[in-house]
Design an enzyme around this catalytic site. Structure first.
Site, short mmCIF file in Angstrom:
data_model
loop_
_atom_site.label_atom_id
_atom_site.label_comp_id
_atom_site.label_asym_id
_atom_site.label_seq_id
_atom_site.Cartn_x
_atom_site.Cartn_y
_atom_site.Cartn_z
N HIS A 1 29.23 -24.49 21.53
CA HIS A 1 30.15 -25.57 21.91
C HIS A 1 31.48 -25.37 21.17
O HIS A 1 31.49 -25.12 19.96
CB HIS A 1 29.54 -26.93 21.58
CG HIS A 1 30.41 -28.05 22.03
ND1 HIS A 1 30.48 -28.46 23.35
CD2 HIS A 1 31.29 -28.83 21.35
CE1 HIS A 1 31.35 -29.44 23.44
NE2 HIS A 1 31.86 -29.69 22.25
N ASN B 1 22.72 -23.53 22.18
CA ASN B 1 23.98 -23.77 22.90
C ASN B 1 25.18 -23.43 22.01
O ASN B 1 25.11 -23.56 20.78
CB ASN B 1 24.07 -25.25 23.30
CG ASN B 1 25.31 -25.56 24.12
OD1 ASN B 1 25.69 -24.80 25.02
ND2 ASN B 1 25.98 -26.66 23.81
N ASN C 1 31.67 -15.50 27.29
CA ASN C 1 30.65 -15.42 26.24
C ASN C 1 29.49 -14.52 26.67
O ASN C 1 28.97 -13.75 25.86
CB ASN C 1 30.15 -16.81 25.87
CG ASN C 1 31.09 -17.49 24.89
OD1 ASN C 1 31.09 -17.17 23.71
ND2 ASN C 1 31.92 -18.38 25.39
N GLY D 1 32.18 -16.79 32.12
CA GLY D 1 31.23 -15.89 31.49
C GLY D 1 31.81 -14.97 30.44
O GLY D 1 31.28 -13.89 30.20
C1 GAR Z 1 32.94 -21.88 26.16
O1 GAR Z 1 34.10 -22.18 25.43
C2 GAR Z 1 31.78 -22.73 25.72
O2 GAR Z 1 31.78 -22.99 24.35
C3 GAR Z 1 32.01 -23.99 26.51
O3 GAR Z 1 32.38 -23.52 27.78
C4 GAR Z 1 33.12 -22.30 27.63
C5 GAR Z 1 32.58 -21.28 28.59
O4 GAR Z 1 33.42 -20.16 28.64
N1 GAR Z 1 30.84 -24.83 26.53
C6 GAR Z 1 30.89 -26.16 26.52
O5 GAR Z 1 31.93 -26.81 26.55
C7 GAR Z 1 29.55 -26.86 26.49
N2 GAR Z 1 29.69 -28.25 26.28
P1 GAR Z 1 32.90 -18.78 29.23
O6 GAR Z 1 32.30 -19.07 30.61
O7 GAR Z 1 34.13 -17.93 29.35
O8 GAR Z 1 31.87 -18.22 28.29
#
Ligand code: GAR
Length: 187
Positions: free
Chosen positions: A108, A106, A16, A14
């Site tokens: 990515h 989303n 982000n 989490g």
């Molecule tokens: C982030 O880097 C996001 O871009 C990626 O998961 C991570 C979550 O980090 N998403 C994907 O790979 C989707 N295909 P977080 O939980 O620390 O925000």
């Protein structure tokens, strides 16, 4: 004028979610966290921000359509207009897509269409690319497909390890996502 209400969907750490909450000056209120992993760190983060949570375990439902219907009902009951996926590691199905068409976004960690999937940073690093980055896009029925809203490049340095590259990509994500959310929710 009332501000739009939005939900963040996440499965893990989490960072982000936290960056979005700390950004300030969004033109919407994040009023709900949806998480598919009971016990995930992001749930504690939501509680610290006094954001209500909806946590589910997909294994306990008969099908994706059934849990997505429950999610849609929850979102509608809470008047959620926008959905921001931030590390939500599930493919969105038609039940949810049809209810929130054009309103599910989303983030990515690659320059899509390169390196879709669950380990985009690792895949790009192992492929030896000179640059990778971050993409924010509308969600459609594919895996990390859908119209692109914003992209930012991150150069891979000679002495990068997977961890140093990950850190720089996350830093870019934490700036870019709040900025895009602000733009999208400005009426
Ligand atoms: C982030 O880097 C996001 O871009 C990626 O998961 C991570 C979550 O980090 N998403 C994907 O790979 C989707 N295909 P977080 O939980 O620390 O925000």
């Amino acid at each position: 004028m009332t501000r739009a209400r939005a939900a963040v969907f996440a499965s893990g750490t989490g960072s982000n979610f936290e960056a979005i909450m700390n950004a300030g000056e969004l033109n919407c209120d994040i009023t709900l966290l949806v998480c598919d992993k009971p016990g995930a760190t992001v749930i504690k983060k939501a509680e610290a921000f006094h954001v209500s949570t909806f946590v589910f375990d997909a294994k306990t439902y008969e099908s994706k359509a059934v849990y997505e219907q429950e999610i849609v009902e929850k979102l509608q009951a809470e008047n959620i207009e926008w959905v921001f996926l931030a590390g939500y590691m599930r493919i969105v199905g038609p039940t949810f897509l049809n209810a929130y068409e054009g309103r599910i976004i989303n983030i990515h960690p690659s320059l899509l269409p390169d390196f879709p999937g669950k380990d985009a940073i690792g895949d790009a690093f192992r492929a030896g690319v000179k640059e990778t980055g971050v993409t924010i896009h509308y969600v459609d029925e594919g895996i990390d497909t859908g119209p692109i809203i914003a992209q930012e490049k991150v150069l891979v340095k000679e002495d990068d390890t997977l961890d140093t590259l990950k850190n720089r990509i996350h830093q870019v994500e934490h700036q870019l996502y709040p900025r895009v959310i602000r733009q999208l929710t400005t009426k």
